[in-house]
Motif scaffolding. Structure first.
Motif, PDB file in Angstrom:
ATOM      1  N   GLY A   1       5.302  10.098   7.901  1.00 36.80           N
ATOM      2  CA  GLY A   1       6.558   9.936   7.191  1.00 36.80           C
ATOM      3  C   GLY A   1       6.642  10.703   5.891  1.00 36.80           C
ATOM      4  O   GLY A   1       7.707  10.720   5.252  1.00 36.80           O
ATOM      5  N   LEU A   2       5.570  11.352   5.466  1.00 39.95           N
ATOM      6  CA  LEU A   2       5.590  12.111   4.218  1.00 39.95           C
ATOM      7  C   LEU A   2       6.370  13.410   4.382  1.00 39.95           C
ATOM      8  O   LEU A   2       6.167  14.157   5.346  1.00 39.95           O
ATOM      9  CB  LEU A   2       4.162  12.421   3.772  1.00 39.95           C
ATOM     10  N   ARG A   3       7.243  13.683   3.436  1.00 37.58           N
ATOM     11  CA  ARG A   3       7.981  14.944   3.479  1.00 37.58           C
ATOM     12  C   ARG A   3       7.035  16.136   3.333  1.00 37.58           C
ATOM     13  O   ARG A   3       7.278  17.195   3.895  1.00 37.58           O
ATOM     14  CB  ARG A   3       9.040  14.979   2.369  1.00 37.58           C
ATOM     15  N   GLY A   4       5.966  15.950   2.566  1.00 35.44           N
ATOM     16  CA  GLY A   4       5.025  17.036   2.328  1.00 35.44           C
ATOM     17  C   GLY A   4       3.847  17.045   3.278  1.00 35.44           C
ATOM     18  O   GLY A   4       2.796  17.607   2.951  1.00 35.44           O
ATOM     19  N   LYS A   5       4.006  16.448   4.460  1.00 38.74           N
ATOM     20  CA  LYS A   5       2.863  16.393   5.386  1.00 38.74           C
ATOM     21  C   LYS A   5       2.430  17.773   5.843  1.00 38.74           C
ATOM     22  O   LYS A   5       1.296  17.955   6.297  1.00 38.74           O
ATOM     23  CB  LYS A   5       3.184  15.508   6.583  1.00 38.74           C
ATOM     24  N   ALA A   6       3.321  18.777   5.694  1.00 39.44           N
ATOM     25  CA  ALA A   6       2.942  20.138   6.061  1.00 39.44           C
ATOM     26  C   ALA A   6       1.764  20.625   5.227  1.00 39.44           C
ATOM     27  O   ALA A   6       0.970  21.467   5.674  1.00 39.44           O
ATOM     28  CB  ALA A   6       4.132  21.082   5.897  1.00 39.44           C
ATOM     29  N   LEU A   7       1.622  20.107   3.996  1.00 44.32           N
ATOM     30  CA  LEU A   7       0.482  20.484   3.165  1.00 44.32           C
ATOM     31  C   LEU A   7      -0.834  20.055   3.810  1.00 44.32           C
ATOM     32  O   LEU A   7      -1.870  20.691   3.601  1.00 44.32           O
ATOM     33  CB  LEU A   7       0.615  19.844   1.783  1.00 44.32           C
ATOM     34  N   LEU A   8      -0.798  18.975   4.572  1.00 44.55           N
ATOM     35  CA  LEU A   8      -2.000  18.501   5.250  1.00 44.55           C
ATOM     36  C   LEU A   8      -2.309  19.307   6.504  1.00 44.55           C
ATOM     37  O   LEU A   8      -3.436  19.281   6.998  1.00 44.55           O
ATOM     38  CB  LEU A   8      -1.854  17.028   5.616  1.00 44.55           C
TER      39      LEU A   8
ATOM     40  N   ILE B   1       0.852  -1.188   0.000  1.00 47.62           N
ATOM     41  CA  ILE B   1       0.000   0.000   0.000  1.00 47.62           C
ATOM     42  C   ILE B   1       0.888   1.238   0.000  1.00 47.62           C
ATOM     43  O   ILE B   1       1.866   1.326   0.748  1.00 47.62           O
ATOM     44  CB  ILE B   1      -0.938  -0.004   1.216  1.00 47.62           C
ATOM     45  N   LEU B   2       0.525   2.220  -0.847  1.00 49.83           N
ATOM     46  CA  LEU B   2       1.299   3.448  -0.952  1.00 49.83           C
ATOM     47  C   LEU B   2       0.387   4.641  -0.720  1.00 49.83           C
ATOM     48  O   LEU B   2      -0.765   4.668  -1.182  1.00 49.83           O
ATOM     49  CB  LEU B   2       1.946   3.584  -2.341  1.00 49.83           C
ATOM     50  N   VAL B   3       0.904   5.656  -0.049  1.00 52.89           N
ATOM     51  CA  VAL B   3       0.186   6.918   0.103  1.00 52.89           C
ATOM     52  C   VAL B   3       1.201   8.034  -0.044  1.00 52.89           C
ATOM     53  O   VAL B   3       2.363   7.894   0.365  1.00 52.89           O
ATOM     54  CB  VAL B   3      -0.549   7.000   1.464  1.00 52.89           C
ATOM     55  N   GLY B   4       0.781   9.143  -0.670  1.00 57.72           N
ATOM     56  CA  GLY B   4       1.733  10.230  -0.846  1.00 57.72           C
ATOM     57  C   GLY B   4       1.134  11.410  -1.554  1.00 57.72           C
ATOM     58  O   GLY B   4      -0.071  11.500  -1.794  1.00 57.72           O
TER      59      GLY B   4
ATOM     60  N   LEU C   1      -3.085  -2.938   7.291  1.00 54.45           N
ATOM     61  CA  LEU C   1      -2.502  -1.884   8.109  1.00 54.45           C
ATOM     62  C   LEU C   1      -3.234  -1.784   9.445  1.00 54.45           C
ATOM     63  O   LEU C   1      -4.458  -1.838   9.498  1.00 54.45           O
ATOM     64  CB  LEU C   1      -2.607  -0.536   7.401  1.00 54.45           C
ATOM     65  N   ALA C   2      -2.452  -1.616  10.505  1.00 54.66           N
ATOM     66  CA  ALA C   2      -3.022  -1.208  11.785  1.00 54.66           C
ATOM     67  C   ALA C   2      -3.126   0.314  11.799  1.00 54.66           C
ATOM     68  O   ALA C   2      -2.434   1.007  11.046  1.00 54.66           O
ATOM     69  CB  ALA C   2      -2.157  -1.695  12.940  1.00 54.66           C
ATOM     70  N   SER C   3      -3.975   0.835  12.669  1.00 51.46           N
ATOM     71  CA  SER C   3      -4.200   2.279  12.706  1.00 51.46           C
ATOM     72  C   SER C   3      -2.908   3.040  12.993  1.00 51.46           C
ATOM     73  O   SER C   3      -2.609   4.041  12.341  1.00 51.46           O
ATOM     74  CB  SER C   3      -5.255   2.613  13.765  1.00 51.46           C
ATOM     75  N   ALA C   4      -2.102   2.555  13.947  1.00 52.05           N
ATOM     76  CA  ALA C   4      -0.866   3.251  14.287  1.00 52.05           C
ATOM     77  C   ALA C   4       0.117   3.220  13.121  1.00 52.05           C
ATOM     78  O   ALA C   4       0.850   4.189  12.891  1.00 52.05           O
ATOM     79  CB  ALA C   4      -0.236   2.623  15.529  1.00 52.05           C
ATOM     80  N   GLN C   5       0.137   2.122  12.386  1.00 52.97           N
ATOM     81  CA  GLN C   5       1.022   2.036  11.227  1.00 52.97           C
ATOM     82  C   GLN C   5       0.587   3.032  10.152  1.00 52.97           C
ATOM     83  O   GLN C   5       1.424   3.693   9.525  1.00 52.97           O
ATOM     84  CB  GLN C   5       1.019   0.620  10.667  1.00 52.97           C
ATOM     85  N   ALA C   6      -0.713   3.151   9.933  1.00 55.79           N
ATOM     86  CA  ALA C   6      -1.217   4.119   8.972  1.00 55.79           C
ATOM     87  C   ALA C   6      -0.861   5.543   9.391  1.00 55.79           C
ATOM     88  O   ALA C   6      -0.505   6.387   8.559  1.00 55.79           O
ATOM     89  CB  ALA C   6      -2.731   3.968   8.827  1.00 55.79           C
TER      90      ALA C   6
END
Length: 732
Positions: free
Chosen positions: A666-673, A633-636, A655-660
């Motif tokens: 872990g996304l470099r662009g998580k600041a966009l969120l 599974i990929l997210v980005g 996936l477990a919730s904590a893993q998700a």
């Protein structure tokens, strides 16, 4: 001793061993439809007696070196040289063949030419010798016979033989003084607590001869893995109470299920695994395949697997050595932050920069700690962390000893690091070591040494620290990464158990219908059909309708409400924008008719009329089938830039919730969120819910899927919406 005795042959012909001891053929393994039984590795790695076939008095004899190593290391069991013409070797009687031995050995070392391998293994099976080490490589050289490996494997499986190789450099079980190798081995090689399992013979040799006193209980060259695999050796090492850490050098994994199971056991036993997996680049994968003969799985899949089981994934051999040394000498402390004592302000800046890259966090010192340091330090020296304690140079031993004790006492300290260069001829270097060893008995947290320039360090002083149980990491970057691995493993060890819980699973009849649809599919599902699969699992998708005439297009737009988008729904079109198959922001019926005419001219009459969605952050959510490890599974970051920025994180279903959560973090662009430049924060909870629903979908259907692509998945302040989707069934 009863058994089949073949005609006498000369077994002293040169054995051809690849200089890298690698894995040059594995296809025979995958050809066997039946899972292999578990051989008795105790007869191999715990052999109490060995027959060495091919030992001779010829200069440079590979087999003779196998026997010499056993003798010089002090192997306590019986070691029988086998040669048809010699009376004795190294003062020991030689036996004409295996049938002439006075007792059945646990293991036979076959240091012979390739054409002798199958007859000798057949005789070993007939005599019920349970294990063998095969050095020769039937896949290379003038007499290469790739089919020979398949026949060796079939014979071994038929008789439950534990076979290492072929093309193995050998095995060491040093706490048993058992060394089966045709290359010279030091007679005083010590036993330790590190198990090394490697696909590279060069790594087998180099790491076992390290100059930093890291000692091994097992050193295992897997060879071509015709029978036993890295997973088998890993499972055996984990069951040995002398194993404290395992180092893996992997080109591929031939027994994925066994390997995953072994990693799970390592996690349960809290035994750290340090892994270097080659093949992260396209060229690296091609070279690994050429060397190993097996498809190397994707780097993303292994990263996800290693994250799930807390495996420390390293990038270089130097990083591996630093990490292995650290784990072999240090148990994690009571925290996951570092207090560091240094001698240089300039090097401190370098350490701080590299620590950010490595993910090492420095403890925030309490005010009482700073005051206590201030009482010790020379005037003008700032009490900080990392701490450059060098001032006037007066009483270096006393100052550094007290600083170590003070940093150790701070509640934020989880690991204490003395990062000084131990320069070869500096008068200060012995003082730092004296200070460290003086403080060491009174410390409550692990103490680690680190030199920032390994080329200039005093080997005697490093050895002195190591002799007292203090690891010395050799290089700023590799050392900091090793520290990061230690602290990450501590976080993994102490985090709550993660149990995936299905979210959004439809009724069983619906799941069975979807599976039947995928099994019958002869091509990738179109966008509309793909979204129906997503919607069955509660993933929000756009409101839309399939149309095939201008009138239907206008009618659908009127029902949905303007503005709308119009896309081609022609079969086989994967990138609609590249073929002129998308028209956006259509505000009225005339615009819809004109857009439909244009798209029809380019792509045909079948089209999709879709609601226009409000702005948000474009993400990608997807799945691809890894050839070894299954559904990934990929997210980005999504939209048109996904292939440019490659800001993706991965996980293995389910996936477990904590893993998700970790995948999103872990996304470099998580600041966009999180909201930037006036944009509202995205609905992270809705994105997490979508990720977990998607995980359930992949868990149910993943064995029938080659790829799933939801791009873009629009994440807004009040939910998520799949704007486009593609599902590719397996084999399509």
């Amino acid at each position: 001793m009863n058994g089949l005795v073949p005609e006498r042959r000369c077994y002293s012909e040169p054995v051809r061993v690849s200089t890298h001891g690698g894995n040059d053929l594995s296809s025979a393994r995958s050809m066997d439809p039946q899972p292999k039984p578990m051989p008795d590795l105790g007869s191999l790695l715990g052999a109490r007696s060995i027959a060495v076939v091919g030992a001779s008095d010829r200069p440079g004899s590979f087999g003779a070196q196998v026997l010499r190593n056993l003798i010089e290391l002090g192997y306590p069991g019986a070691a029988y040289p086998v040669h048809p013409r010699l009376g004795e070797l190294f003062g020991r009687p030689c036996f004409a063949d295996l049938g002439a031995l006075p007792a059945r050995p646990d293991c036979v070392a076959l240091a012979v030419a390739n054409h002798h391998l199958l007859p000798l293994l057949e005789q070993s099976a007939a005599l019920e010798i349970p294990a063998a080490v095969v050095f020769g490589d039937p896949t290379v050289g003038p007499g290469r016979d790739p089919d020979l490996q398949r026949r060796l494997r079939a014979l071994a499986l038929q008789h439950d033989l534990a076979v290492c190789g072929p093309n193995a450099m050998g095995i060491y079980a040093l706490h048993r003084k058992l060394v089966v190798s045709g290359y010279p081995v030091r007679g005083d090689l010590p036993a330790g607590n590190v198990a090394l399992i490697t696909h590279s013979g060069t790594v087998f040799d180099a790491m076992s001869q390290n100059n930093r006193d890291v000692a091994f209980n097992y050193v295992i060259s897997c060879g071509n893995e015709a029978v036993l695999t890295a997973a088998d050796y890993l499972g055996y090492a984990l069951d040995d109470p002398t194993t404290r850490v395992v180092a893996l050098y992997l080109e591929t994994v031939r027994d994925p299920a066994g390997f995953v199971g072994a990693l799970g056991r390592a996690a349960e036993k809290q035994i750290p695994i340090v892994a270097l997996k080659t093949g992260s680049s396209e060229r690296g994968r091609a070279m690994a395949q050429a060397h190993s003969g097996a498809l190397a799985g994707g780097a993303e899949a292994y990263a996800a697997l290693f994250d799930r089981f807390g495996v420390c994934q390293v990038r270089t051999l130097d990083e591996m050595m630093d990490t292995v040394e650290l784990f072999s000498r240090v148990r994690p402390g009571s925290g996951t932050e570092v207090s560091m004592l240094m001698e240089s302000g300039g090097e401190r800046s370098l350490v701080v920069d590299l620590a950010v890259e490595a993910g090492v966090r420095f403890a925030e010192l309490r005010e009482e700690t700073r005051r206590a340091l201030g009482d010790t330090l020379d005037e003008g020296v700032t009490p900080d962390n990392p701490l450059d304690a060098f001032g006037t140079g007066a009483d270096v031993v006393g100052v550094y000893r007290q600083c170590l004790l003070t940093l150790d006492a701070d509640p934020g300290t989880g690991l204490l690091v003395l990062a000084v260069d131990l320069a070869r001829d500096s008068y200060l270097s012995p003082a730092y070591v004296e200070a460290a060893l003086g403080a060491y008995p009174d410390l409550h947290h692990p103490l680690v040494g680190m030199v920032n320039l390994s080329a200039g360090a005093n080997e005697g002083l490093m050895a002195k620290l190591r002799a007292h149980g203090v690891p010395v990491l050799m290089g700023t970057e590799t050392g900091l990464h090793a520290i990061a691995h230690l602290l990450a493993h501590e976080r993994y060890r102490t985090r709550p158990a993660e149990s995936p819980q299905p979210r959004g699973r439809p009724a069983r009849a619906v799941v069975e219908a979807l599976r039947a649809r995928l099994q019958d599919a002869e091509a990738p599902l179109d966008e509309y059909s793909s979204k129906r699969v997503l919607a069955a699992y509660g993933l929000p998708v756009t409101r839309e309708a399939l149309v095939e005439t201008p009138a239907q297009a206008v009618g659908a737009a009127e029902a949905l409400g303007y503005p709308v988008a119009l896309k081609t729904a022609a079969p086989g079109v994967l990138h609609k924008s590249e073929v002129g198959g998308i028209r956006l922001d259509l505000a009225n019926a005339a615009a819809v008719r004109e857009a439909y005419a244009q798209v029809q001219a380019q792509c045909g009459p079948r089209a999709l009329v879709q609601e226009m969605a409000r702005a948000g952050t474009e993400m990608i959510l997807g799945m691809k089938a890894d050839p070894q490890l299954g559904a990934l599974i990929l997210v980005g970051l999504g939209g048109i830039f996904v292939e440019v920025y490659r800001d993706l994180t991965t996980g293995l279903a389910p996936l477990a919730s904590a893993q998700a959560e970790r995948m999103l973090d872990g996304l470099r662009g998580k600041a966009l969120l999180e909201g930037t430049r006036g944009r509202p924060p995205a609905d992270r909870a809705a994105l997490l819910d979508a990720l977990l629903r998607f995980s359930t979908l992949i868990t149910d259907l993943g064995d029938l899927l080659q790829e799933v692509d939801i791009n873009p998945l629009l994440v807004r302040e009040d939910g998520v919406l799949a704007l486009d989707a593609l599902i590719v069934p397996a084999g399509r």
